[in-house]
Design a protein around this motif. Sequence first.
Motif, PDB file in Angstrom:
ATOM      1  N   TRP A 105       0.818  -1.225   0.000  1.00 50.08           N
ATOM      2  CA  TRP A 105       0.000   0.000   0.000  1.00 50.08           C
ATOM      3  C   TRP A 105       0.850   1.273   0.000  1.00 50.08           C
ATOM      4  CZ3 TRP A 105       0.659   3.297   4.112  1.00 50.08           C
ATOM      5  CH2 TRP A 105       1.274   2.758   5.249  1.00 50.08           C
ATOM      6  N   THR A 108       1.867   1.784  -3.519  1.00 51.29           N
ATOM      7  CA  THR A 108       0.678   2.159  -4.296  1.00 51.29           C
ATOM      8  C   THR A 108       0.389   3.646  -4.130  1.00 51.29           C
ATOM      9  OG1 THR A 108      -0.215  -0.054  -3.935  1.00 51.29           O
ATOM     10  CG2 THR A 108      -1.785   1.645  -4.617  1.00 51.29           C
ATOM     11  N   LYS A 109       0.505   4.113  -2.894  1.00 52.25           N
ATOM     12  CA  LYS A 109       0.277   5.545  -2.636  1.00 52.25           C
ATOM     13  C   LYS A 109       1.257   6.389  -3.452  1.00 52.25           C
ATOM     14  CE  LYS A 109      -1.476   6.487   2.054  1.00 52.25           C
ATOM     15  NZ  LYS A 109      -2.835   6.594   1.790  1.00 52.25           N
ATOM     16  N   SER A 112       0.455   6.303  -7.170  1.00 50.95           N
ATOM     17  CA  SER A 112      -0.809   7.008  -7.447  1.00 50.95           C
ATOM     18  C   SER A 112      -0.591   8.505  -7.664  1.00 50.95           C
ATOM     19  CB  SER A 112      -1.793   6.828  -6.296  1.00 50.95           C
ATOM     20  OG  SER A 112      -2.050   5.468  -6.108  1.00 50.95           O
ATOM     21  N   LYS A 113       0.541   8.996  -7.162  1.00 44.32           N
ATOM     22  CA  LYS A 113       0.814  10.434  -7.294  1.00 44.32           C
ATOM     23  C   LYS A 113       1.134  10.820  -8.736  1.00 44.32           C
ATOM     24  CE  LYS A 113       2.130  11.328  -2.587  1.00 44.32           C
ATOM     25  NZ  LYS A 113       3.243  11.009  -1.700  1.00 44.32           N
ATOM     26  N   ILE A 115       0.064  11.277 -12.096  1.00 40.83           N
ATOM     27  CA  ILE A 115      -1.263  11.360 -12.718  1.00 40.83           C
ATOM     28  C   ILE A 115      -1.190  10.935 -14.185  1.00 40.83           C
ATOM     29  CG2 ILE A 115      -2.435  13.003 -11.197  1.00 40.83           C
ATOM     30  CD1 ILE A 115      -1.360  15.191 -13.144  1.00 40.83           C
ATOM     31  N   LEU A 119      -3.781   3.373 -14.786  1.00 41.70           N
ATOM     32  CA  LEU A 119      -3.461   2.602 -13.593  1.00 41.70           C
ATOM     33  C   LEU A 119      -4.701   1.998 -12.938  1.00 41.70           C
ATOM     34  CD1 LEU A 119      -1.198   1.890 -11.479  1.00 41.70           C
ATOM     35  CD2 LEU A 119      -1.728   4.042 -10.350  1.00 41.70           C
ATOM     36  N   LYS A 121      -5.816  -0.192  -9.611  1.00 38.51           N
ATOM     37  CA  LYS A 121      -5.304  -0.614  -8.308  1.00 38.51           C
ATOM     38  C   LYS A 121      -6.250  -1.643  -7.693  1.00 38.51           C
ATOM     39  CE  LYS A 121      -5.292   3.783  -7.206  1.00 38.51           C
ATOM     40  NZ  LYS A 121      -5.244   4.988  -6.380  1.00 38.51           N
ATOM     41  N   ASP A 162      -7.783   2.762  -0.467  1.00 39.75           N
ATOM     42  CA  ASP A 162      -6.927   3.478  -1.428  1.00 39.75           C
ATOM     43  C   ASP A 162      -6.980   2.830  -2.815  1.00 39.75           C
ATOM     44  OD1 ASP A 162      -6.046   5.155   0.537  1.00 39.75           O
ATOM     45  OD2 ASP A 162      -4.211   4.035   0.962  1.00 39.75           O
ATOM     46  N   TYR A 163      -7.732   1.733  -2.929  1.00 40.77           N
ATOM     47  CA  TYR A 163      -7.713   0.949  -4.177  1.00 40.77           C
ATOM     48  C   TYR A 163      -8.997   1.114  -4.982  1.00 40.77           C
ATOM     49  CZ  TYR A 163      -3.444  -1.033  -2.442  1.00 40.77           C
ATOM     50  OH  TYR A 163      -2.151  -1.165  -2.009  1.00 40.77           O
ATOM     51  N   ASP A 164      -8.907   0.806  -6.289  1.00 42.00           N
ATOM     52  CA  ASP A 164     -10.092   0.890  -7.153  1.00 42.00           C
ATOM     53  C   ASP A 164     -11.009  -0.309  -6.935  1.00 42.00           C
ATOM     54  OD1 ASP A 164      -9.016   3.175  -8.493  1.00 42.00           O
ATOM     55  OD2 ASP A 164      -7.698   1.834  -9.618  1.00 42.00           O
TER      56      ASP A 164
END
Length: 197
Positions: A105, A108-109, A112-113, A115, A119, A121, A162-164
């Motif tokens: 995680w 992943t964070k 995710s930054k 853009i 992606l 998740k 935090d995930y899709d």
Amino acid sequence: MRRDGENIMVILSSPSGVGKTTLTKKIQQKYQSFKISVSHTTRQPRSNEVDGVDYFFVSKDEFKDLIKKDKFYEYAKIFENYYGTLKETVDKAIIKNDILFDIDWQGTKQLSKFINLNLIKIYLITDKKELKQRLIKRNQNSEEELEKRLKAYDEDITHWSDYDYVIINKNLEVCFKQIEQIINSYKKKFNFPQKFG
Ligand code: 5GP
């Protein structure tokens, strides 16, 4: 980090021992477009692991040197060891391939930054009792390590939001089909080609 046209990035995260490695290998076998991102780590190799295939195994000093030189897109300290994704690995792969990341995680964070990436998740979860059985069966961790990983499970699952997508892994085949559906519907939505292996 660049977004490369029709190629996508898929992150699979989970508490340790949920079956992620098997799933990532299954995806790569079926879809020729996918490359698994091979991370760097300071952890000791397990008996079945191959340097350069499962991980690039490096010393803490080497890892810290790579951090200093800003070579990672993301890295994290997990169970006293460092794990990280080299920029070079991703930048090369994304030109021709979809990429699968087996990262936690924290990584992943950080990813995710960036853009404008294609992606997806995905967070895999399993029942704690089942996880314990699996870790014992795997028998690659000491008693102390096992306890540590079970404790980490409680902390890890707090990051699911935090995930899709969150998938419950009760059966590996079902889980694999669900991941396929997520990937295929994403590709369909954006009209990206699907290349089967
Ligand atoms: P293991 O030691 O069981 O192979 O992996 C422990 C954890 O490290 C797993 O949750 C795995 O997803 C995570 N991991 C592996 N490579 C990376 C990486 O490059 N970056 C981050 N942030 N986590 C990683």
